[in-house]
Write a protein that holds these residues in place. Sequence first.
Motif, PDB file in Angstrom:
ATOM      1  N   LEU A  27       1.045  -0.990  -0.351  1.00 20.12           N
ATOM      2  CA  LEU A  27       0.172   0.015  -0.168  1.00 20.12           C
ATOM      3  C   LEU A  27       0.942   1.029  -0.066  1.00 20.12           C
ATOM      4  O   LEU A  27       2.013   1.556   0.534  1.00 20.12           O
ATOM      5  CB  LEU A  27      -0.531  -0.138   1.051  1.00 20.12           C
ATOM      6  CG  LEU A  27      -2.355  -1.033   1.346  1.00 20.12           C
ATOM      7  CD1 LEU A  27      -2.519  -1.031   2.794  1.00 20.12           C
ATOM      8  CD2 LEU A  27      -3.181  -1.321  -0.024  1.00 20.12           C
ATOM      9  N   PRO A  28       0.098   2.514  -0.534  1.00 21.42           N
ATOM     10  CA  PRO A  28       1.248   3.661  -0.036  1.00 21.42           C
ATOM     11  C   PRO A  28       1.585   4.368   0.195  1.00 21.42           C
ATOM     12  O   PRO A  28       0.122   3.951   1.284  1.00 21.42           O
ATOM     13  CB  PRO A  28       0.131   4.322  -1.248  1.00 21.42           C
ATOM     14  CG  PRO A  28      -1.141   3.989  -2.031  1.00 21.42           C
ATOM     15  CD  PRO A  28      -0.988   2.460  -1.291  1.00 21.42           C
ATOM     16  N   ILE A  29       2.060   5.399   1.472  1.00 21.18           N
ATOM     17  CA  ILE A  29       2.117   5.877   2.206  1.00 21.18           C
ATOM     18  C   ILE A  29       1.342   7.193   2.267  1.00 21.18           C
ATOM     19  O   ILE A  29       2.093   8.142   1.285  1.00 21.18           O
ATOM     20  CB  ILE A  29       3.521   6.180   2.563  1.00 21.18           C
ATOM     21  CG1 ILE A  29       4.404   4.538   3.320  1.00 21.18           C
ATOM     22  CG2 ILE A  29       3.947   6.820   3.787  1.00 21.18           C
ATOM     23  CD1 ILE A  29       5.987   4.654   3.845  1.00 21.18           C
ATOM     24  N   ILE A  30       0.910   7.376   2.917  1.00 21.50           N
ATOM     25  CA  ILE A  30      -0.030   8.506   3.179  1.00 21.50           C
ATOM     26  C   ILE A  30       0.828   8.935   4.916  1.00 21.50           C
ATOM     27  O   ILE A  30       0.568   9.374   5.955  1.00 21.50           O
ATOM     28  CB  ILE A  30      -1.222   8.151   3.287  1.00 21.50           C
ATOM     29  CG1 ILE A  30      -1.758   7.991   2.452  1.00 21.50           C
ATOM     30  CG2 ILE A  30      -1.718  10.144   3.455  1.00 21.50           C
ATOM     31  CD1 ILE A  30      -1.870   8.239   0.942  1.00 21.50           C
ATOM     32  N   ASP A  31       1.333  10.209   3.990  1.00 23.39           N
ATOM     33  CA  ASP A  31       2.801  10.468   5.144  1.00 23.39           C
ATOM     34  C   ASP A  31       1.818  12.286   6.423  1.00 23.39           C
ATOM     35  O   ASP A  31       1.814  13.116   5.571  1.00 23.39           O
ATOM     36  CB  ASP A  31       3.979  10.426   4.973  1.00 23.39           C
ATOM     37  CG  ASP A  31       4.499  11.616   6.711  1.00 23.39           C
ATOM     38  OD1 ASP A  31       4.054  11.591   7.533  1.00 23.39           O
ATOM     39  OD2 ASP A  31       5.907  11.178   6.420  1.00 23.39           O
ATOM     40  N   TYR A  32       0.901  11.766   7.139  1.00 26.69           N
ATOM     41  CA  TYR A  32       0.258  13.482   7.730  1.00 26.69           C
ATOM     42  C   TYR A  32       1.226  14.717   8.187  1.00 26.69           C
ATOM     43  O   TYR A  32       0.217  14.913   9.297  1.00 26.69           O
ATOM     44  CB  TYR A  32      -0.776  13.132   8.146  1.00 26.69           C
ATOM     45  CG  TYR A  32      -0.972  12.465   9.157  1.00 26.69           C
ATOM     46  CD1 TYR A  32      -0.269  12.385  10.872  1.00 26.69           C
ATOM     47  CD2 TYR A  32      -1.035  10.832   8.996  1.00 26.69           C
ATOM     48  CE1 TYR A  32      -0.965  11.285  11.840  1.00 26.69           C
ATOM     49  CE2 TYR A  32      -1.559   9.540  10.856  1.00 26.69           C
ATOM     50  CZ  TYR A  32      -1.488  10.272  11.720  1.00 26.69           C
ATOM     51  OH  TYR A  32      -1.269   9.811  12.450  1.00 26.69           O
ATOM     52  N   VAL A 152       1.599  10.425  -0.506  1.00 23.44           N
ATOM     53  CA  VAL A 152       1.289  12.192  -0.294  1.00 23.44           C
ATOM     54  C   VAL A 152       1.700  12.524   1.539  1.00 23.44           C
ATOM     55  O   VAL A 152       2.242  11.725   1.936  1.00 23.44           O
ATOM     56  CB  VAL A 152      -0.402  12.254   0.289  1.00 23.44           C
ATOM     57  CG1 VAL A 152      -0.731  13.724   1.182  1.00 23.44           C
ATOM     58  CG2 VAL A 152      -1.704  11.627  -0.821  1.00 23.44           C
ATOM     59  N   LEU A 153       2.379  13.989   1.581  1.00 26.01           N
ATOM     60  CA  LEU A 153       3.285  13.551   2.978  1.00 26.01           C
ATOM     61  C   LEU A 153       2.723  15.036   2.839  1.00 26.01           C
ATOM     62  O   LEU A 153       2.412  16.585   2.700  1.00 26.01           O
ATOM     63  CB  LEU A 153       4.359  13.832   2.517  1.00 26.01           C
ATOM     64  CG  LEU A 153       5.679  14.113   1.830  1.00 26.01           C
ATOM     65  CD1 LEU A 153       5.851  15.750   2.597  1.00 26.01           C
ATOM     66  CD2 LEU A 153       6.634  13.743   1.546  1.00 26.01           C
TER      67      LEU A 153
END
Length: 271
Positions: A27-32, A152-153
Motif C-alpha cells: 500500500l502507498p504511504i500517506i504521511d500526515y 502524500v506527505l
Amino acid sequence: MDTFIREDFLLQSEFAKKLYHNYAKDLPIIDYHNHLSPKDIAENRSFENIAQVWLAGDHYKWRAMRALGINERYITGDATDAEKFQKWAGAVPYTVRNPLYHWTHLELQRYFGIGELLTADNAIEIYEQTNELLAQKSHATVGLLQLQHVEVLCTTDDPIDSLQYHKSIADQGLSPQVRPTFRPDKAFAVENASSYNSYIDALSEASGIEINNHTDLLTALENRIDYFHEHGCRLSDHGLEQLYYFENEKYDIDQLFESVRNSEELADVHV
C-alpha cells in the motif's frame, strides 16, 4: 545468520504476517506529519553524504548523542560530516530498545540494502557505501520518497510561510503530493516579548492585517488558514509547551496582549 531487520520484522504472529504481507505491504504511504523540507523536494536535492540526510536536522539523534556526553562539535558544531557520522555510529549501539535503533537499521536496509548493525567499527565503510548510492538520481530527495511508495506527505509549516515551494511542487507535477500543515506555535510564544513582537510583525505583513489587539491576531491567523487551505492544507499541528488559561473576570486578554506588544515580558499567571 538473520539480520536485525528481517522480512517479518516486528510481526509476532501468523495473523500479523498475513495482514502485512497479503494486504499492507504494497500500500502507498500517506504521511500526515513530518519535518521534511519542501524546498529540498521542490529542488529534488541531492545529498552529498548520509550525515546530511540523517544528522543535519534530526533532534532525536542529537538528543541521544547529548545524553551520551558527545561534544556538541560533533552534533551541531563545526566537525566534518564524516566525523559527525562516526560519532553517531558509535552512539547507535547504546540506543538499543529505543526506536532510533530500529529506524537506523530499517533505513540502512530499505534505502541502501545494508543489513549490518551500525557501529563505530564499520562506520567509515557504511559511510562510503551509502554515499555512493546518494550520488545517484534514484537517491535524490524525490527518488528516496518514491522508493518507499510515498503518495502524500504533509510538511510542517509556519503561518507566515509563503508556501512557494509547495506551489513549485504542484506546478512541476511532482510525486509524491506535498501538502502544507498549519503550525502556529510562534503566534502564542509570548515568553520573550522581543522575538514575539518580531514574529507578530512578520505575521501582520504576511496576512496584510494590522495587529493591534488579540482579536486582530485571531483575524490574521484566520487569514493565513484560508491561504493555507487554498494551497492544499487540510491539517494543523500545534505544539503546546505550556497552556495559559485566563478567567474572563480576572484577566483582560487584550490588555495582556497589549502589554507584550509594548515589550513587557508576560509574567507567570496562576489562576
